[in-house]
Design an enzyme around this catalytic site. Structure first.
Site, PDB file in Angstrom:
ATOM      1  N   ASP A 111       0.857  -1.178   0.000  1.00 18.70           N
ATOM      2  CA  ASP A 111       0.000   0.000   0.000  1.00 18.70           C
ATOM      3  C   ASP A 111       0.892   1.226   0.000  1.00 18.70           C
ATOM      4  O   ASP A 111       1.415   1.629   1.026  1.00 18.70           O
ATOM      5  CB  ASP A 111      -0.916  -0.009   1.227  1.00 18.70           C
ATOM      6  CG  ASP A 111      -1.889   1.154   1.232  1.00 18.70           C
ATOM      7  OD1 ASP A 111      -1.802   2.027   0.337  1.00 18.70           O
ATOM      8  OD2 ASP A 111      -2.747   1.192   2.126  1.00 18.70           O
ATOM      9  N   HIS A 118       3.782   9.885  -0.815  1.00 16.56           N
ATOM     10  CA  HIS A 118       2.604   9.572  -1.622  1.00 16.56           C
ATOM     11  C   HIS A 118       1.350  10.168  -0.980  1.00 16.56           C
ATOM     12  O   HIS A 118       0.511  10.752  -1.670  1.00 16.56           O
ATOM     13  CB  HIS A 118       2.446   8.061  -1.806  1.00 16.56           C
ATOM     14  CG  HIS A 118       1.291   7.701  -2.670  1.00 16.56           C
ATOM     15  ND1 HIS A 118       1.316   7.831  -4.041  1.00 16.56           N
ATOM     16  CD2 HIS A 118       0.044   7.245  -2.363  1.00 16.56           C
ATOM     17  CE1 HIS A 118       0.152   7.461  -4.534  1.00 16.56           C
ATOM     18  NE2 HIS A 118      -0.633   7.101  -3.536  1.00 16.56           N
TER      19      HIS A 118
END
Length: 140
Positions: A111, A118
């Site tokens: 993830d 991110h």
């Protein structure tokens, strides 16, 4: 041609492609010897319950598979498939009579939203630069 995994009354999950309203059973084609020209053991690969073994092959194997399937399924097609009613019944399954399955086993998952960079970039897209990273994100 799309690739997937299906099952039906005639057996467990196995690899397939689709054309029109039909699933094309790749293991049935392989068992009939119609995929023997491929640069890998099609019987072994397409009788599996996922596409993982097929996806692990190099690109030339995928290209050869698509080319062979196109030969078999194009207008005029293969004489053996045209003549053999039992083979056609084994190979072509109506989509309405099959169950489709997750085509791959997912071994690992990352993830990337767990990365501060991110999460900040996504936050900028939704909330703007001044409020990109929510305070609670730092306390996860």
């Amino acid at each position: 041609l799309p690739f997937g995994v299906f099952s039906c009354r005639k057996g467990g999950a196995r690899c397939a492609t689709a054309i029109g309203g039909y699933v094309v059973d790749l293991s049935a084609l392989a068992n009939a010897g119609l995929l023997s020209s491929l640069p890998f053991d099609a019987r072994s690969v397409f009788q599996r319950h996922t596409l993982n073994a097929f996806m692990a092959l190099p690109r030339p194997a995928w290209t050869a598979t698509r080319a062979r399937l196109t030969e078999l399924l194009e207008a005029g097609g293969d004489e053996k498939v045209k003549r053999d009613k039992d083979l056609r019944a084994a190979v072509f399954q109506p989509l309405s009579e099959v169950t489709m399955h997750l085509p791959a086993e997912i071994g690992d998952y990352t993830d990337f939203y767990s990365s501060k960079e991110h999460a900040t970039n996504v936050g900028i897209m939704f909330r703007g630069k001044d409020n990109a990273l929510q305070p609670n994100w730092l306390h996860l």
